[in-house]
Each structure stands twice: as C-alpha cells, then as structure tokens.
Scaffold this active site. Structure first.
Site, PDB file in Angstrom:
ATOM      1  N   GLU A 177      -5.160  -1.634  14.019  1.00  6.33           N
ATOM      2  CA  GLU A 177      -5.621  -0.649  13.022  1.00  6.33           C
ATOM      3  C   GLU A 177      -6.932  -0.062  13.502  1.00  6.33           C
ATOM      4  OE1 GLU A 177      -6.053  -2.050   8.954  1.00  6.33           O
ATOM      5  OE2 GLU A 177      -4.154  -3.141   9.090  1.00  6.33           O
ATOM      6  N   ASN A 212      -8.033  -5.163  14.214  1.00  4.04           N
ATOM      7  CA  ASN A 212      -8.304  -4.050  13.304  1.00  4.04           C
ATOM      8  C   ASN A 212      -9.787  -3.741  13.430  1.00  4.04           C
ATOM      9  OD1 ASN A 212      -5.707  -4.366  12.492  1.00  4.04           O
ATOM     10  ND2 ASN A 212      -6.166  -5.025  10.397  1.00  4.04           N
ATOM     11  N   TYR A 241     -12.893  -1.073  12.538  1.00  7.57           N
ATOM     12  CA  TYR A 241     -13.332   0.083  11.763  1.00  7.57           C
ATOM     13  C   TYR A 241     -14.789   0.443  12.016  1.00  7.57           C
ATOM     14  CZ  TYR A 241      -8.951  -0.104   9.298  1.00  7.57           C
ATOM     15  OH  TYR A 241      -7.609  -0.061   9.015  1.00  7.57           O
ATOM     16  N   HIS A 290       0.677  -9.227   4.628  1.00 11.44           N
ATOM     17  CA  HIS A 290      -0.441  -8.285   4.611  1.00 11.44           C
ATOM     18  C   HIS A 290      -1.001  -8.213   3.179  1.00 11.44           C
ATOM     19  CE1 HIS A 290      -2.219  -4.516   6.686  1.00 11.44           C
ATOM     20  NE2 HIS A 290      -2.851  -4.649   5.528  1.00 11.44           N
ATOM     21  N   ASN A 303      -2.260 -10.582   8.448  1.00 11.63           N
ATOM     22  CA  ASN A 303      -3.208  -9.490   8.592  1.00 11.63           C
ATOM     23  C   ASN A 303      -4.552  -9.923   8.015  1.00 11.63           C
ATOM     24  OD1 ASN A 303      -3.715  -6.482   9.065  1.00 11.63           O
ATOM     25  ND2 ASN A 303      -4.446  -6.773   6.966  1.00 11.63           N
ATOM     26  N   GLU A 304      -5.588  -9.858   8.817  1.00 15.66           N
ATOM     27  CA  GLU A 304      -6.963 -10.067   8.367  1.00 15.66           C
ATOM     28  C   GLU A 304      -7.182 -11.311   7.503  1.00 15.66           C
ATOM     29  OE1 GLU A 304      -8.706  -6.515   6.772  1.00 15.66           O
ATOM     30  OE2 GLU A 304      -8.368  -5.422   8.625  1.00 15.66           O
ATOM     31  N   GLU A 350      -5.586   1.944  -1.479  1.00 14.70           N
ATOM     32  CA  GLU A 350      -6.646   1.237  -0.746  1.00 14.70           C
ATOM     33  C   GLU A 350      -7.175   0.075  -1.604  1.00 14.70           C
ATOM     34  OE1 GLU A 350      -7.609   1.063   2.296  1.00 14.70           O
ATOM     35  OE2 GLU A 350      -9.428  -0.091   1.903  1.00 14.70           O
ATOM     36  N   TRP A 351      -6.289  -0.850  -1.908  1.00 11.65           N
ATOM     37  CA  TRP A 351      -6.629  -2.088  -2.613  1.00 11.65           C
ATOM     38  C   TRP A 351      -7.555  -1.854  -3.803  1.00 11.65           C
ATOM     39  CZ3 TRP A 351      -2.874  -4.854  -1.038  1.00 11.65           C
ATOM     40  CH2 TRP A 351      -2.477  -4.846   0.298  1.00 11.65           C
ATOM     41  N   GLN A 385       0.802  -1.224   0.000  1.00 15.78           N
ATOM     42  CA  GLN A 385       0.000   0.000   0.000  1.00 15.78           C
ATOM     43  C   GLN A 385       0.837   1.277   0.000  1.00 15.78           C
ATOM     44  OE1 GLN A 385      -2.723  -1.765   3.263  1.00 15.78           O
ATOM     45  NE2 GLN A 385      -4.098  -0.457   2.105  1.00 15.78           N
ATOM     46  N   ARG A 422       3.975  -0.030  12.931  1.00 12.74           N
ATOM     47  CA  ARG A 422       3.616  -1.354  12.407  1.00 12.74           C
ATOM     48  C   ARG A 422       3.682  -1.317  10.882  1.00 12.74           C
ATOM     49  NH1 ARG A 422      -1.996  -3.638  11.114  1.00 12.74           N
ATOM     50  NH2 ARG A 422      -1.366  -5.689  10.397  1.00 12.74           N
ATOM     51  N   TRP A 467      -4.680   3.689  11.761  1.00 11.66           N
ATOM     52  CA  TRP A 467      -4.609   3.383  10.321  1.00 11.66           C
ATOM     53  C   TRP A 467      -5.153   4.589   9.592  1.00 11.66           C
ATOM     54  CZ3 TRP A 467      -2.363  -0.390   7.488  1.00 11.66           C
ATOM     55  CH2 TRP A 467      -2.588  -0.326   6.106  1.00 11.66           C
TER      56      TRP A 467
HETATM   57  C1  BGC Z   1      -6.502  -3.537   6.023  1.00 12.91           C
HETATM   58  C2  BGC Z   1      -5.826  -2.388   5.345  1.00 12.91           C
HETATM   59  C3  BGC Z   1      -6.874  -1.514   4.682  1.00 12.91           C
HETATM   60  C4  BGC Z   1      -7.792  -0.972   5.747  1.00 12.91           C
HETATM   61  C5  BGC Z   1      -8.924  -0.098   5.240  1.00 12.91           C
HETATM   62  C6  BGC Z   1      -7.805  -3.217   6.653  1.00 12.91           C
HETATM   63  O1  BGC Z   1      -8.770  -4.021   6.077  1.00 12.91           O
HETATM   64  O2  BGC Z   1      -5.614  -4.201   6.883  1.00 12.91           O
HETATM   65  O3  BGC Z   1      -4.905  -2.910   4.464  1.00 12.91           O
HETATM   66  O4  BGC Z   1      -6.315  -0.496   3.952  1.00 12.91           O
HETATM   67  O5  BGC Z   1      -8.357  -1.998   6.491  1.00 12.91           O
HETATM   68  O6  BGC Z   1      -9.748  -0.796   4.372  1.00 12.91           O
END
Ligand code: BGC
Length: 438
Positions: free
Chosen positions: A346, A286, A288, A120, A164-165, A399-400, A19, A76, A392
């Site tokens: 995150e 992580n 969100y 990751h 990661n995830e 962003e993928w 990223q 990290r 994060w």
């Molecule tokens: C991931 C990150 C991603 C972020 C926001 C997580 O899912 O570890 O790579 O950028 O969330 O989507």
C-alpha cells in the site's frame, strides 16, 4: 532517458473487503466488529458505516473492467472472514464463497492476478465480543478459516498475505500496553502457524507473507536524546514486528524497555521457534509517511514526541509526504533483514479532489505516487529486492473511523450514485504502467 522498471516488476492496486464491498446484510454474511462500532444500541448508525461502501459486491465485474483499463497487472483484495464463516467457524456460507470464486475467476479472465489478504481489520463480531486477538482461542479459528481459503481458492490465488497491519490491531485500542503487546504476540503466532499450514498444504505452491505498516523514524536533531526517542518509536512501530517475522525474535532494547516499565505480557520460546521454523516468502510494506521524533522526558513509554516539519506538505490525514524516506526504509530492510523480497502493498494519499468539466484533478496524489515510485526505482538500482507496487487505493472507500470523509482512491466514487470516475492520478498511474517507466 527515463529508467525502465525491471521486466518482472508488477504494478497493482489494493483494497480491503469491509472498505469497499458493502452488501453487509446480504447472502448470509455474518457481522464483523465494524458493523457495530458506529451504531447505537438500536442499530442506527451514529457515523458513516460500510453497509454499502462502494457496492463492489454487486459491481465487481464493472470494477474489474476499470482495473483492466488502468492496466493493473495484479489486484490485492481481502477476503471477508464472515462471508465465508458467518459465525467465525462452523458452517461455510456457499454464497459468500461464490462471490470470491467469481471475483477471482473474473480477474483471471481479464489477465489480472488475484492476490488475497486473509484478514484486513474486519474480525468476526463473535470473536471481538470474546476479547478479540487478546483471546488466544481466536488463533485456532483463524487457522481454520485460513485453511478453508487455501482449499477453496489456493489453486488460483498464488500470493497470500496473512494479516494486514498487525500494529493497528494491537495498538489502536483502549487496552493497557501489556495487553496490547500480548495481542501483537498472538498475531505473530497466528501468522507463523498460517505459514506452516500453507507450506504443508496441497495447494501451497505460491508465496505467502505479512503486510506491515512501516515508516522510517528520524531524530529531530543529531542530539543523543532525540536519537534515543527515534529509536524507541522505530522499535515500537517497525522492529517489534519486523524482528519476529523475519528473525524469529523480539528486539532486545524494546523488551527491556517494556519489562522495566512493568508491562506484563507472555512470550514463550516455543512461539519464537515456530516463527523461526516457518519463515515467510516476502514482506509486504504499507508506507504512507515517516516520523520525526524529539525527546520528551515526561512522555513514557517512548519518551518521544512527533515533530511537525514546518516546510513539508501534509496529506488530509495529517501525514507528512516524504518519498525519500521510502528509499531509506527500503535500504534499511535490505541491510538489516537479509534483503528479503519486498512488495509495496500500500502507498497512497488522501487529498481533496477537484472536479472540473467532469474530470477529477488530483495533482498532489499523482505526484505522491510518482515520487514514491521514483524512490522504489532508486532502491532497486541499489540492490533492494522490491518486486511489486500496489497503489492504495483503487477506489475512494470507507476510511475506518473517518468514514467517507477521506479519499485515497485513484478512482473517484460518487457515493450518491456509485458512479466511478478515473482520477488524473489514475491516468498518471496508467501511463507509468504502460511505459514501465516514470
Ligand atoms: C490500511 C487501510 C487504510 C489505509 C489508509 C492502512 O492503514 O491498511 O485499510 O485505509 O492505510 O489509512
């Protein structure tokens, strides 16, 4: 008076290799699946790609200065497997190794603790072409790569994250559900074996854990069927990973649900033994958002439908902002998972930034971080063993699937010039770290 965070609580920020690094074709780096996903057959990009990203590969020294300015205690980052082994295994690439040696040394020189994620999202292309994590052979190659990382960097990196995830790797693809569950299980086996390897390793004197994307799931109403739906989604997203990595077993209700619906996957008892025998030191979360579920009778496998809260604030990702759910998630972990040590690995939000007089205004992001840290403080005061927080992300980045369109950074990146500008949220985080209170 505002409460202080405990003395040994650590504040940091997180990123990942693909990223931010860029330099995708330099110094012998091999290709990852992400180098080809957004390209046509001639190699021309069809969408944003990470070829340059934040150009961190060349700018890491200046980037570390910015981390220092923010007052970060810990960073990290993730190691790019194909910089170390361009072909996934075989010959080590000394230039790739050098990059991480220099990065780690520079962090330490600046008083910032390096912490590293082994994987990751950026699987070597050679393995993606062989079926990715669905192919159990990948596990052996991953162990070989992990061992090399411990050998090379384990003397200075004392905090390691296995994956990661894994939820994203297992379920965000086109495979049928049975195969997705198999992928998830292979990731769990790989995780347990990396821990075993680390424990037996000469330099294995640090801590190692996994990073899971977790979100508390709520029923839309108190109705039994909404509760059933919320429990299923909780099983799918949270418990399917928490239970094996902490208890060495899979949740029975979910096992039953998958089997009843005829999804085929294989879990051997020796794999679960390994998970039990090699517990991790901490859980990385992580976080969100949360989920609110209503019962949807015609929507197998979980009979659930996400409910949109009419009054709530949603980020640019369409994720609801709900800091109190972080507190509740942490309380759940404390109660159901033996109060394991937790790092928030995150937490952050994509919002539009506004540039006024060369300053970046992002009040919603600043507020997001503050409120989530408030939830962390509350959890600490109720006995949750949460010891770290990583925002994060340090930078706006790739962003993928959404490319550069979503910005999560506390530092703004101008992708034309690569100019870095600390956002108002970054300064807000800096003040919190300085005062060690909100
Ligand atoms: C991931 C990150 C991603 C972020 C926001 C997580 O899912 O570890 O790579 O950028 O969330 O989507």
């Amino acid at each position: 008076m505002a409460h202080k965070f405990p003395k040994d609580f650590i504040f940091g920020a997180a990123t990942s290799a693909y990223q931010i690094e860029g330099a995708a074709f330099e110094d012998g780096r091999g290709q990852t699946m992400w180098d080809v996903i957004h390209r046509d057959q001639e190699g021309k990009p069809t969408q944003d790609v990470g070829d340059i990203a934040c150009d961190h590969y060349h700018r890491y020294k200046d980037d570390i200065k910015l981390m220092k300015e923010l007052g970060l205690q810990s960073y990290r980052f993730s190691i790019s497997w194909v910089r170390i082994y361009p072909q996934g295994a075989g010959e080590i690439n000394p230039l790739g190794v050098n990059f991480y040696q220099n990065l780690i040394d520079e962090l330490i020189k600046n008083g910032i603790e390096p912490t590293a994620t082994l994987w990751h999202g950026d699987l070597p292309l050679v393995y993606d072409e062989k079926g990715g994590w669905l192919n159990p052979e990948v596990i052996e190659h991953y162990l070989n790569y992990a061992k090399t990382c411990f050998d090379l960097f384990g003397d200075r990196v004392k905090i390691w994250y296995t994956h990661n995830e894994p939820w994203c790797a297992a379920f965000l693809n086109e495979h049928p559900l049975g195969d997705q569950l198999q992928i998830a299980h292979h990731l769990m086996i790989a995780h347990a074996r990396v821990i075993k390897l680390y424990r037996n390793h000469l330099n294995g004197d640090g801590k190692i854990g996994i990073v899971l994307n977790l979100g508390k799931q709520y029923p839309k109403t108190f109705e039994k069927m909404d509760q059933f739906a919320a429990r299923n989604v909780d099983g799918f997203v949270n418990r399917w990973f928490l239970d094996p990595v902490i208890k060495g077993e899979y949740p029975k209700d979910m096992m039953e649900l998958y089997r009843k619906q005829g999804h085929h996957f294989i879990i051997e008892s020796k794999d679960l033994d390994e998970l039990k025998r090699y517990p991790m030191d901490f859980l990385g979360i992580n976080m969100y958002s949360r989920g609110v579920q209503s019962y949807a009778p015609f929507n197998p496998p979980f009979y659930a439908q996400d409910y949109h809260m009419p009054e709530a604030i949603y980020t640019e990702m369409g994720w609801e902002v709900c800091p109190s759910s972080l507190y509740e998630l942490l309380m759940d972990i404390k109660e159901k998972y033996h109060n394991i040590e937790v790092f928030i690995t995150e937490n952050g939000a994509a919002f539009k930034d506004e540039m006024i007089d060369n300053k970046i205004h992002d009040p919603l992001r600043a507020d997001f971080i503050k409120k989530h840290l408030e939830a962390v403080q509350k959890a600490i005061s109720h006995g949750v063993n949460v010891t770290r927080y990583y925002a994060w992300s340090l930078f706006d980045n790739f962003e993928w699937g959404l490319g550069y369109s979503k910005r999560f950074g506390i530092i703004h990146i101008d992708y034309e010039t690569q100019k870095r500008t600390i956002k108002a949220s970054g300064y807000c985080y800096q003040r919190i770290i300085q005062k060690r209170s909100l």
